[in-house]
Enzyme design. Structure first.
Site, PDB file in Angstrom:
ATOM      1  N   ARG A   1       5.143   7.546 -13.000  1.00  0.00           N
ATOM      2  CA  ARG A   1       4.955   6.654 -14.147  1.00  0.00           C
ATOM      3  C   ARG A   1       3.836   7.121 -15.072  1.00  0.00           C
ATOM      4  O   ARG A   1       3.676   6.600 -16.172  1.00  0.00           O
ATOM      5  CB  ARG A   1       4.765   5.198 -13.732  1.00  0.00           C
ATOM      6  CG  ARG A   1       3.676   4.960 -12.711  1.00  0.00           C
ATOM      7  CD  ARG A   1       3.502   3.490 -12.403  1.00  0.00           C
ATOM      8  NE  ARG A   1       2.949   2.764 -13.546  1.00  0.00           N
ATOM      9  CZ  ARG A   1       3.592   1.838 -14.230  1.00  0.00           C
ATOM     10  NH1 ARG A   1       4.794   1.479 -13.906  1.00  0.00           N
ATOM     11  NH2 ARG A   1       3.003   1.249 -15.252  1.00  0.00           N
TER      12      ARG A   1
ATOM     13  N   ASP B   1      -2.239   0.307 -18.906  1.00  0.00           N
ATOM     14  CA  ASP B   1      -2.470  -0.264 -17.588  1.00  0.00           C
ATOM     15  C   ASP B   1      -3.950  -0.607 -17.477  1.00  0.00           C
ATOM     16  O   ASP B   1      -4.802   0.239 -17.698  1.00  0.00           O
ATOM     17  CB  ASP B   1      -2.105   0.737 -16.492  1.00  0.00           C
ATOM     18  CG  ASP B   1      -0.630   0.680 -16.135  1.00  0.00           C
ATOM     19  OD1 ASP B   1      -0.074  -0.433 -16.155  1.00  0.00           O
ATOM     20  OD2 ASP B   1      -0.051   1.723 -15.843  1.00  0.00           O
TER      21      ASP B   1
ATOM     22  N   PRO C   1      -1.807   8.950   8.372  1.00  0.00           N
ATOM     23  CA  PRO C   1      -2.838   7.914   8.529  1.00  0.00           C
ATOM     24  C   PRO C   1      -4.255   8.509   8.602  1.00  0.00           C
ATOM     25  O   PRO C   1      -5.225   7.803   8.363  1.00  0.00           O
ATOM     26  CB  PRO C   1      -2.472   7.238   9.857  1.00  0.00           C
ATOM     27  CG  PRO C   1      -1.033   7.551  10.085  1.00  0.00           C
ATOM     28  CD  PRO C   1      -0.821   8.902   9.471  1.00  0.00           C
TER      29      PRO C   1
ATOM     30  N   GLU D   1       5.283   9.840  16.670  1.00  0.00           N
ATOM     31  CA  GLU D   1       3.834   9.649  16.804  1.00  0.00           C
ATOM     32  C   GLU D   1       3.048  10.598  15.908  1.00  0.00           C
ATOM     33  O   GLU D   1       1.874  10.388  15.635  1.00  0.00           O
ATOM     34  CB  GLU D   1       3.401   9.830  18.264  1.00  0.00           C
ATOM     35  CG  GLU D   1       3.776   8.674  19.162  1.00  0.00           C
ATOM     36  CD  GLU D   1       3.346   7.333  18.596  1.00  0.00           C
ATOM     37  OE1 GLU D   1       2.126   7.094  18.513  1.00  0.00           O
ATOM     38  OE2 GLU D   1       4.220   6.526  18.226  1.00  0.00           O
TER      39      GLU D   1
HETATM   40  C1  9D3 Z   1       1.156   3.322  16.247  1.00  0.00           C
HETATM   41  C2  9D3 Z   1       1.135   4.798  16.324  1.00  0.00           C
HETATM   42  N1  9D3 Z   1      -0.204   5.325  16.087  1.00  0.00           N
HETATM   43  C3  9D3 Z   1      -0.806   5.770  17.334  1.00  0.00           C
HETATM   44  C4  9D3 Z   1      -1.657   4.774  17.971  1.00  0.00           C
HETATM   45  C5  9D3 Z   1      -0.219   6.502  15.262  1.00  0.00           C
HETATM   46  C6  9D3 Z   1       0.708   6.519  14.123  1.00  0.00           C
HETATM   47  C7  9D3 Z   1       1.678   7.496  14.042  1.00  0.00           C
HETATM   48  C8  9D3 Z   1       2.544   7.541  12.963  1.00  0.00           C
HETATM   49  C9  9D3 Z   1       0.623   5.585  13.100  1.00  0.00           C
HETATM   50  C10 9D3 Z   1       1.499   5.631  12.029  1.00  0.00           C
HETATM   51  C11 9D3 Z   1       2.463   6.609  11.966  1.00  0.00           C
HETATM   52  C12 9D3 Z   1       3.384   6.659  10.812  1.00  0.00           C
HETATM   53  N2  9D3 Z   1       2.651   6.544   9.539  1.00  0.00           N
HETATM   54  C13 9D3 Z   1       2.629   7.498   8.637  1.00  0.00           C
HETATM   55  O1  9D3 Z   1       3.264   8.524   8.807  1.00  0.00           O
HETATM   56  C14 9D3 Z   1       1.811   7.317   7.450  1.00  0.00           C
HETATM   57  C15 9D3 Z   1       1.001   6.206   7.020  1.00  0.00           C
HETATM   58  C16 9D3 Z   1       0.736   4.924   7.599  1.00  0.00           C
HETATM   59  O2  9D3 Z   1       1.229   4.550   8.672  1.00  0.00           O
HETATM   60  N3  9D3 Z   1      -0.108   4.088   6.918  1.00  0.00           N
HETATM   61  C17 9D3 Z   1      -0.690   4.416   5.736  1.00  0.00           C
HETATM   62  N4  9D3 Z   1      -0.476   5.602   5.170  1.00  0.00           N
HETATM   63  C18 9D3 Z   1       0.356   6.474   5.823  1.00  0.00           C
HETATM   64  S1  9D3 Z   1       0.733   8.002   5.262  1.00  0.00           S
HETATM   65  C19 9D3 Z   1       1.716   8.337   6.536  1.00  0.00           C
END
Ligand code: 9D3
Length: 262
Positions: free
Chosen positions: A165, A180, A100, A127
């Site tokens: 793709r 595309d 994220p 987490e």
């Molecule tokens: C709700 C937990 N969050 C802490 C307040 C942190 C968090 C940890 C792990 C949020 C999401 C995740 C799991 N997500 C991913 O590993 C992830 C992800 C995503 O959640 N949204 C968009 N792209 C990606 S790339 C990896």
């Protein structure tokens, strides 16, 4: 872009999820054609304790668990060895972490992956993962959008689907013949197939006359007009860096005039 097969290693606690790519559709065909080789490395298989522990409590306290560094490190080392063996390449594969906190993936980001012959994609759970693993092994972090998912597997599969793709030969003739429209920075035009008229029992829904006209010049112009109009109305941000030419502006004006008519 050349035609050497891509070798991609995925580090994941849920390798079975990736059968969605290898067992269906365009991605499945690309795998069967040998255009891409996907191999999963499960950190759990690199644990040494009886309970195969891949997570632990965070230092400093707080909710949730953190992925342990040792199983991840061994999995990546194994993936690097595998890539060295199958590709025979001296180049070190980039290690990508789906996170994220990463760079937001868009079409130009996907394009950058097109030139890479091999890579390692790390999908996290819990987490997050021990920061020391990121410091030691991760070259790039990528996100697929600002919404919370349960792990990096679906984001990794989104990235892979978009990359696969674009591999020359991955799409069927019909599919690759129609460009595309995203590649041109525009949204797609509407599509119709038989029947010519469909009724829900109350109202009749007709296919636009122009598509039945057989006039291919007019049809192509209509489609371009629809693409432009829909992009302008729904996603004006996509037109920010696009210089519309005289003909396109004229098509757009005509589209807006026709929209307000009915
Ligand atoms: C709700 C937990 N969050 C802490 C307040 C942190 C968090 C940890 C792990 C949020 C999401 C995740 C799991 N997500 C991913 O590993 C992830 C992800 C995503 O959640 N949204 C968009 N792209 C990606 S790339 C990896």
């Amino acid at each position: 872009m050349d035609n050497i097969a891509k070798h991609i290693a995925v580090i994941t606690l849920f390798p079975e999820m990736f059968s969605a790519l290898t067992e269906s559709g365009i991605s499945r065909r690309a795998v069967e054609k040998g255009l891409i080789t996907l191999k999963c490395f499960n950190p759990r298989t690199y644990t040494t304790d009886k309970h195969q522990t891949v997570d632990d409590r965070p230092y400093g306290g707080g909710p949730g668990m953190v992925m342990r560094v040792e199983p991840l490190a061994l999995a990546v080392e194994d993936a690097q060895n595998w890539l060295q063996n199958v590709s025979g390449s001296q180049h070190k594969a980039k290690v990508i972490y789906m996170s994220p906190q990463g760079r937001l993936l868009d079409n130009s980001g996907v394009q950058e992956f097109g030139d890479r012959q091999h890579m390692i994609i790390v999908a996290g759970r819990y987490e997050g993962i021990d920061e020391r693993f990121i410091e030691r092994y991760i070259d790039e972090e990528w996100s697929i959008g600002d919404y919370v998912l349960s792990g990096g597997e679906l984001p990794a599969m989104v990235l892979l689907d978009a990359v696969i793709r674009r591999i020359p030969g991955a799409l069927g003739d019909a599919q690759s013949a129609e460009q595309d429209s995203f590649e041109e920075g525009l949204l797609d035009c509407p599509h119709y197939t038989r029947p010519e008229v469909w009724s829900d029992g109350v109202k009749e829904f007709k296919v636009p006359d122009v598509l039945l006209s057989g006039d291919h010049g007019k049809i192509s112009q209509w489609r371009q007009q629809q693409s432009l109009g829909r992009t302008f109305n729904r996603r004006p941000d996509l037109l920010q860096d696009t210089e519309l030419d005289h003909g396109q502006l004229e098509l757009l004006n005509k589209y807006q005039a026709e929209q307000t008519k009915d």
